[in-house]
Design a protein around this motif. Structure first.
Motif, PDB file in Angstrom:
ATOM      1  N   GLN A   1      49.410  13.703   0.084  1.00 42.70           N
ATOM      2  CA  GLN A   1      48.062  13.431   0.595  1.00 42.70           C
ATOM      3  C   GLN A   1      47.681  11.961   0.365  1.00 42.70           C
ATOM      4  OE1 GLN A   1      46.349  15.662   2.436  1.00 42.70           O
ATOM      5  NE2 GLN A   1      48.199  16.906   2.152  1.00 42.70           N
ATOM      6  N   VAL A   2      48.110  11.419  -0.777  1.00 40.71           N
ATOM      7  CA  VAL A   2      47.876   9.987  -1.038  1.00 40.71           C
ATOM      8  C   VAL A   2      48.610   9.148   0.004  1.00 40.71           C
ATOM      9  CG1 VAL A   2      48.277   8.091  -2.651  1.00 40.71           C
ATOM     10  CG2 VAL A   2      47.502  10.320  -3.498  1.00 40.71           C
ATOM     11  N   TYR A   3      49.850   9.555   0.277  1.00 43.03           N
ATOM     12  CA  TYR A   3      50.656   8.865   1.297  1.00 43.03           C
ATOM     13  C   TYR A   3      49.928   8.867   2.647  1.00 43.03           C
ATOM     14  CZ  TYR A   3      54.224   8.704   4.987  1.00 43.03           C
ATOM     15  OH  TYR A   3      54.926   8.424   6.132  1.00 43.03           O
ATOM     16  N   LYS A   4      49.368  10.003   3.020  1.00 44.08           N
ATOM     17  CA  LYS A   4      48.653  10.095   4.292  1.00 44.08           C
ATOM     18  C   LYS A   4      47.429   9.178   4.321  1.00 44.08           C
ATOM     19  CE  LYS A   4      50.014  14.823   5.536  1.00 44.08           C
ATOM     20  NZ  LYS A   4      49.518  16.208   5.769  1.00 44.08           N
ATOM     21  N   LEU A   5      46.759   9.060   3.172  1.00 42.15           N
ATOM     22  CA  LEU A   5      45.590   8.171   3.101  1.00 42.15           C
ATOM     23  C   LEU A   5      45.995   6.710   3.295  1.00 42.15           C
ATOM     24  CD1 LEU A   5      43.344   9.520   0.203  1.00 42.15           C
ATOM     25  CD2 LEU A   5      42.901   9.586   2.643  1.00 42.15           C
ATOM     26  N   TYR A   6      47.065   6.320   2.617  1.00 42.88           N
ATOM     27  CA  TYR A   6      47.522   4.942   2.767  1.00 42.88           C
ATOM     28  C   TYR A   6      48.003   4.659   4.187  1.00 42.88           C
ATOM     29  CZ  TYR A   6      47.048   3.489  -2.086  1.00 42.88           C
ATOM     30  OH  TYR A   6      46.532   3.128  -3.309  1.00 42.88           O
ATOM     31  N   MET A   7      48.684   5.640   4.783  1.00 45.55           N
ATOM     32  CA  MET A   7      49.130   5.464   6.165  1.00 45.55           C
ATOM     33  C   MET A   7      47.931   5.362   7.098  1.00 45.55           C
ATOM     34  SD  MET A   7      52.356   5.099   6.217  1.00 45.55           S
ATOM     35  CE  MET A   7      52.655   5.237   7.964  1.00 45.55           C
TER      36      MET A   7
END
Length: 366
Positions: free
Chosen positions: A182-188
């Protein structure tokens, strides 16, 4: 001394001469009026061609701006929806780990924050297999291996799995990796917002460069930048075209950038039309002793010999009714000649057409 009987004939000759002179004056007046009307008609036709180009620009800009704005809006919604949820979850997860585990977990989160591009879907299956094989060495059950590999493949940490093993071997490893996903999706999402904002800004800048401003008629401008501004606006229509740009470093030009941009628009759209919005288009800029040479080349088979000599004729067009006025190349030729230049055409039979613009260097530009 004239005989009296010659006087009537002399008067007749004089009257006829006066009548002829009056007729010539009237004819001259009619010719001048006709020339004025023709000039006004020409100006209206040229303006009509300009407006058609503006219409194309507006349509292209509307499409191009809409795409990044849609991406920005969608990504912003993801950020708003997930941020508070993840903040609360982070406290709960942190309470379950010791100091060392928290540090390793933090390092893995940082790996997620470094990503700014998506992995190609064609690469994912092979990469996931590699991750699964590595994870099995940590005695992780097959079901968890599959789920962990699905997430880890996005982070590109295959060479660092041993470093993160303390987290990957925890009983709640899947939960921890789902949080990182989910953190990855936020950064993307934040990267998409940033990238899309730059694209929208670039499109606005390109459109602004095309806004007609009389004060810029004698300003220096970059030829490559004026062409790239047009390409930015038309990029959505060129998604199936292989575009090749070969720009040499040339001096800036002095003149009306908006005016010469009409030439780029016409040459580009003609190449796109000939190519049926596919195939390949090459744009080159080269410097010569006296000229800057700009060329637009398509690979659409070339202009047939029987119509080649007519392409610069006003109102001559091979496009269907409603698709072209036949004034595009005639207008281009006029504009290029106003710039003290030349517009030439080279045709390679069964290969393609190259339109060449030669602009003479200004004496006071470097």
């Amino acid at each position: 001394m004239s005989h009296p009987r010659d006087l009537p004939n002399s008067n007749f000759q004089k009257e006829r001469s006066e009548a002829q002179k009056e007729l010539l004056i009237q004819a001259y007046g009619k010719i001048q009026k006709t020339l004025k009307e023709l000039k006004e008609t020409q100006e209206r036709l040229i303006e009509s061609e300009r407006l058609a180009a503006v219409g194309q620009l507006i349509a292209g800009v509307a499409h191009e701006v809409n795409s990044p704005l849609f991406a920005i809006d969608g990504s912003a919604k993801i950020v708003r929806a997930k941020l508070n949820e993840l903040l609360h979850q982070s406290f709960l997860l942190g309470a379950q780990m010791n100091q060392n585990e928290i540090q390793v977990f933090s390092d893995l989160v940082m790996e997620a924050s470094k990503r700014n591009e998506f992995i190609s879907s064609s690469q994912i299956p092979d990469l996931q297999t590699k991750y699964i094989d590595e994870l099995k060495a940590f005695q992780i059950n097959e079901e968890d291996c599959n789920e962990l590999a699905r997430i880890l493949v996005k982070l590109d940490v295959l060479e660092k799995l041993e470093t993160f093993s303390v987290i990957l071997t925890r009983s709640n490893a899947v939960e921890l990796l789902q949080f990182i996903n989910q953190v990855y999706k936020l950064y993307m999402a934040s990267w998409i917002i940033s990238d899309s904002s730059k694209k929208a800004g670039g499109i606005v800048k390109a459109l602004k460069s095309q806004s007609y401003d009389r004060s810029s008629e004698n300003e220096t401008f970059s030829i490559s930048e004026s062409i790239d501004a047009i390409l930015t606006i038309y990029q959505s229509e060129m998604k199936d075209i292989e575009l090749s740009r070969n720009y040499a470093e040339v001096r800036d030009h002095l003149g009306d950038c908006d005016r010469i941009s009409q030439v780029w628009i016409n040459l580009l759209t003609n190449a796109m039309y000939a190519s049926n919005n596919s195939g390949k288009i090459e744009i080159e800029i080269a410097g010569e002793t006296e000229y800057t040479v700009i060329s637009f080349k398509d690979y659409a088979g070339g202009i047939p010999l029987d119509i080649r000599k007519r392409i610069f004729e006003p109102f001559f067009t091979t496009k269907p009714r409603g698709k072209g006025t036949g004034l595009g190349l005639a207008l281009c030729k006029q504009i290029v000649e106003e710039f003290n230049g030349q517009l030439l055409v080279e045709v390679e039979e069964n290969v393609g057409t190259k339109m060449i613009v030669k602009l003479k260097h200004n004496e006071n530009t470097i």
